[in-house]
Design a protein around this motif. Structure first.
Motif, PDB file in Angstrom:
ATOM      1  N   ILE A  74       0.576  -0.998   0.157  1.00 20.18           N
ATOM      2  CA  ILE A  74      -0.120  -0.202   0.207  1.00 20.18           C
ATOM      3  C   ILE A  74       0.883   0.781  -0.209  1.00 20.18           C
ATOM      4  N   ASP A  75       0.568   1.817  -0.731  1.00 19.01           N
ATOM      5  CA  ASP A  75       1.606   3.717  -0.854  1.00 19.01           C
ATOM      6  C   ASP A  75       0.550   4.424  -0.036  1.00 19.01           C
ATOM      7  N   ASN A  76       1.379   4.385   1.490  1.00 25.29           N
ATOM      8  CA  ASN A  76       1.302   4.693   3.092  1.00 25.29           C
ATOM      9  C   ASN A  76       2.459   5.744   3.125  1.00 25.29           C
ATOM     10  N   PRO A  77       2.269   6.290   4.281  1.00 28.48           N
ATOM     11  CA  PRO A  77       3.528   6.523   4.871  1.00 28.48           C
ATOM     12  C   PRO A  77       3.858   5.018   5.591  1.00 28.48           C
ATOM     13  N   ARG A  78       3.442   4.118   6.236  1.00 25.99           N
ATOM     14  CA  ARG A  78       4.269   3.186   6.765  1.00 25.99           C
ATOM     15  C   ARG A  78       5.178   2.539   5.870  1.00 25.99           C
ATOM     16  N   LEU A  79       4.962   2.127   4.653  1.00 24.02           N
ATOM     17  CA  LEU A  79       5.425   1.770   2.981  1.00 24.02           C
ATOM     18  C   LEU A  79       6.691   2.322   3.087  1.00 24.02           C
ATOM     19  N   ASP A  80       6.558   3.822   3.042  1.00 23.28           N
ATOM     20  CA  ASP A  80       7.756   4.722   3.086  1.00 23.28           C
ATOM     21  C   ASP A  80       8.202   4.292   4.057  1.00 23.28           C
ATOM     22  N   ALA A  81       8.013   4.091   5.646  1.00 20.45           N
ATOM     23  CA  ALA A  81       9.026   3.968   6.114  1.00 20.45           C
ATOM     24  C   ALA A  81       9.654   2.823   6.669  1.00 20.45           C
ATOM     25  N   LEU A  82       8.516   1.894   5.650  1.00 20.36           N
ATOM     26  CA  LEU A  82       9.431   0.730   6.010  1.00 20.36           C
ATOM     27  C   LEU A  82      10.446   0.354   5.277  1.00 20.36           C
ATOM     28  N   ILE A  83      10.370   1.188   3.811  1.00 14.20           N
ATOM     29  CA  ILE A  83      11.429   1.272   2.751  1.00 14.20           C
ATOM     30  C   ILE A  83      12.667   1.815   3.415  1.00 14.20           C
ATOM     31  N   ARG A  84      12.223   3.065   3.721  1.00 17.15           N
ATOM     32  CA  ARG A  84      13.100   3.551   4.828  1.00 17.15           C
ATOM     33  C   ARG A  84      14.289   2.484   5.274  1.00 17.15           C
ATOM     34  N   ALA A  85      14.165   2.154   6.392  1.00 21.37           N
ATOM     35  CA  ALA A  85      14.722   0.680   7.513  1.00 21.37           C
ATOM     36  C   ALA A  85      15.211  -0.005   6.893  1.00 21.37           C
ATOM     37  N   GLY A  86      14.338  -0.547   5.631  1.00 23.77           N
ATOM     38  CA  GLY A  86      14.628  -1.850   4.766  1.00 23.77           C
ATOM     39  C   GLY A  86      16.088  -1.035   4.213  1.00 23.77           C
ATOM     40  N   ALA A 118      18.339   1.505   4.711  1.00 27.07           N
ATOM     41  CA  ALA A 118      19.113   1.712   5.715  1.00 27.07           C
ATOM     42  C   ALA A 118      20.361   0.384   6.643  1.00 27.07           C
ATOM     43  N   GLU A 119      19.286  -0.707   6.128  1.00 29.35           N
ATOM     44  CA  GLU A 119      19.832  -2.132   7.058  1.00 29.35           C
ATOM     45  C   GLU A 119      21.129  -2.805   5.955  1.00 29.35           C
ATOM     46  N   ARG A 120      20.206  -2.437   4.816  1.00 30.79           N
ATOM     47  CA  ARG A 120      21.267  -3.217   3.525  1.00 30.79           C
ATOM     48  C   ARG A 120      22.818  -1.827   2.694  1.00 30.79           C
ATOM     49  N   GLY A 121      22.201  -1.079   3.348  1.00 34.74           N
ATOM     50  CA  GLY A 121      22.990   0.013   2.843  1.00 34.74           C
ATOM     51  C   GLY A 121      22.205   0.378   1.641  1.00 34.74           C
ATOM     52  N   GLU A 122      21.531   0.707   1.077  1.00 34.50           N
ATOM     53  CA  GLU A 122      21.362   0.916   0.333  1.00 34.50           C
ATOM     54  C   GLU A 122      20.464   2.258  -0.291  1.00 34.50           C
ATOM     55  N   ASN A 123      20.764   3.085  -1.109  1.00 35.09           N
ATOM     56  CA  ASN A 123      19.151   4.012  -1.161  1.00 35.09           C
ATOM     57  C   ASN A 123      17.994   3.735  -1.001  1.00 35.09           C
ATOM     58  N   PRO A 124      16.851   4.379  -0.706  1.00 31.17           N
ATOM     59  CA  PRO A 124      15.575   4.693  -1.337  1.00 31.17           C
ATOM     60  C   PRO A 124      14.884   3.248  -2.361  1.00 31.17           C
ATOM     61  N   GLU A 125      16.261   4.049  -3.375  1.00 34.66           N
ATOM     62  CA  GLU A 125      14.920   4.205  -4.472  1.00 34.66           C
ATOM     63  C   GLU A 125      15.418   2.358  -5.110  1.00 34.66           C
ATOM     64  N   ALA A 126      16.376   1.658  -4.610  1.00 38.93           N
ATOM     65  CA  ALA A 126      16.922   0.506  -5.000  1.00 38.93           C
ATOM     66  C   ALA A 126      16.215  -1.013  -4.441  1.00 38.93           C
ATOM     67  N   PHE A 127      15.986  -0.333  -2.713  1.00 35.33           N
ATOM     68  CA  PHE A 127      15.521  -1.450  -1.731  1.00 35.33           C
ATOM     69  C   PHE A 127      13.978  -1.212  -2.241  1.00 35.33           C
ATOM     70  N   GLU A 128      13.184  -0.043  -2.463  1.00 27.07           N
ATOM     71  CA  GLU A 128      12.118  -0.249  -3.279  1.00 27.07           C
ATOM     72  C   GLU A 128      12.110  -1.333  -4.764  1.00 27.07           C
ATOM     73  N   ARG A 129      12.741  -1.290  -5.969  1.00 28.42           N
ATOM     74  CA  ARG A 129      12.789  -2.077  -6.541  1.00 28.42           C
ATOM     75  C   ARG A 129      12.987  -3.498  -5.981  1.00 28.42           C
ATOM     76  N   SER A 151       4.296  -8.465 -10.315  1.00 28.16           N
ATOM     77  CA  SER A 151       4.351  -9.116 -11.005  1.00 28.16           C
ATOM     78  C   SER A 151       3.861  -7.269 -12.157  1.00 28.16           C
ATOM     79  N   MET A 152       3.264  -6.523 -12.054  1.00 28.06           N
ATOM     80  CA  MET A 152       3.158  -4.940 -11.298  1.00 28.06           C
ATOM     81  C   MET A 152       4.159  -3.833 -11.639  1.00 28.06           C
ATOM     82  N   ARG A 153       5.534  -4.594 -10.765  1.00 23.91           N
ATOM     83  CA  ARG A 153       6.247  -3.806  -9.823  1.00 23.91           C
ATOM     84  C   ARG A 153       5.513  -2.654  -9.374  1.00 23.91           C
ATOM     85  N   THR A 154       4.641  -2.170  -8.357  1.00 24.79           N
ATOM     86  CA  THR A 154       3.729  -1.418  -8.297  1.00 24.79           C
ATOM     87  C   THR A 154       3.003  -1.507  -6.940  1.00 24.79           C
TER      88      THR A 154
END
Length: 261
Positions: free
Chosen positions: A189-201, A203-214, A221-224
């Motif tokens: 779901i495209d909401n603040p909770r997902l944004d926070a999960l992406i930022r945390a993930g 940081a944990e993997r040492g990636e930028n948020p865009e790369a972790f979202e991918r 399947s729809m990458r969305t």
């Protein structure tokens, strides 16, 4: 041409109740019903979010839907304003993260109570009146993660799995009375909770948020992400006469979640 029965039903359309209705999907759903001319009651435990929810057709109350007494009081107020025709349960606890053998029993059971338990309490309040009227729609929110599995989130998956089983069983109980019940299984779901999960993930993997979202979306399947407005539109459909023969269904709105880790 609409039948006379359809016209009568439109004239005396009952109230809409949305739990968890002051934020995210619940908020989008409450607003969609209100903007469509329905009177909506919202239960949410965030006083701040309730204060920010402003619409003349929406009445919002601070309610802990895990509290049996609070739920009973809230629905008593709602019924004083008219019959409930649509109940939307968006509430749910994320629960603990960790291996099953490390989970505490109390936190496991609290997670069950936060999804299946809270939904049960709210359903129980509206069922008698819906049965008496011979119609009504209940829409519960589960998760696409129940289909893919999600290691480290056993309590959450068990809670949503219980909610889905309850949904399908209630469809059998309520179908003879013209009352329908379905569950929506959202994806990311495209909401603040997902944004926070992406930022945390990230940081944990040492990636930028865009790369972790991918990385996160690679098995959708729809990458969305799923917009809250899309989920609200699905609720409106399931509550409408167009879905009059749809009950007992678990509907994924997730871009086809193939897998999750």
């Amino acid at each position: 041409m609409e039948s006379q029965g359809g016209e009568k039903q439109a004239e005396d359309a009952g109230l809409v109740v949305v739990t968890g209705g002051a934020t995210s999907v619940g908020r989008a759903t409450a607003l969609a019903f209100a903007e469509g001319g329905r009177r909506v009651f919202v239960a949410d435990r965030s006083e701040e979010a309730i204060a920010a929810l402003s619409h003349p057709a929406i009445t919002a109350r601070c309610v802990d839907v895990m509290d049996e007494g609070a739920v009973a009081s809230f629905f008593a107020e709602v019924r004083g304003c008219g019959p409930v025709e649509v109940l939307v349960n968006t509430v749910g606890l994320g629960g603990p993260r960790g291996l099953a053998e490390d989970l505490g029993y109390q936190e496991f059971m609290e997670t069950i109570a936060g999804s299946a338990g809270a939904t049960f309490l709210c359903c129980r309040e509206v069922i008698p009146q819906m049965k008496a009227r011979g119609r009504g729609a209940i829409i519960n929110f589960s998760s696409s993660s129940t289909r893919t599995g999600l290691p480290g989130r056993t309590a959450y998956i068990a809670a949503k799995g219980a909610l889905e089983a309850m949904t399908r069983n209630l469809a059998r109980e309520l179908g003879p009375f013209g009352v329908r019940i379905n569950a929506i299984l959202p994806g990311a779901i495209d909401n603040p909770r997902l944004d926070a999960l992406i930022r945390a993930g990230a940081a944990e993997r040492g990636e930028n948020p865009e790369a972790f979202e991918r990385h996160l979306l690679r098995f959708i399947s729809m990458r969305t992400r799923i917009a809250v407005e899309d989920l609200a539109a699905t609720v409106l459909f399931l509550a409408s006469p167009a879905a009059r023969h749809i009950t007992g269904q678990l509907l994924g709105v997730d871009g086809n979640a193939e897998w999750e880790e």
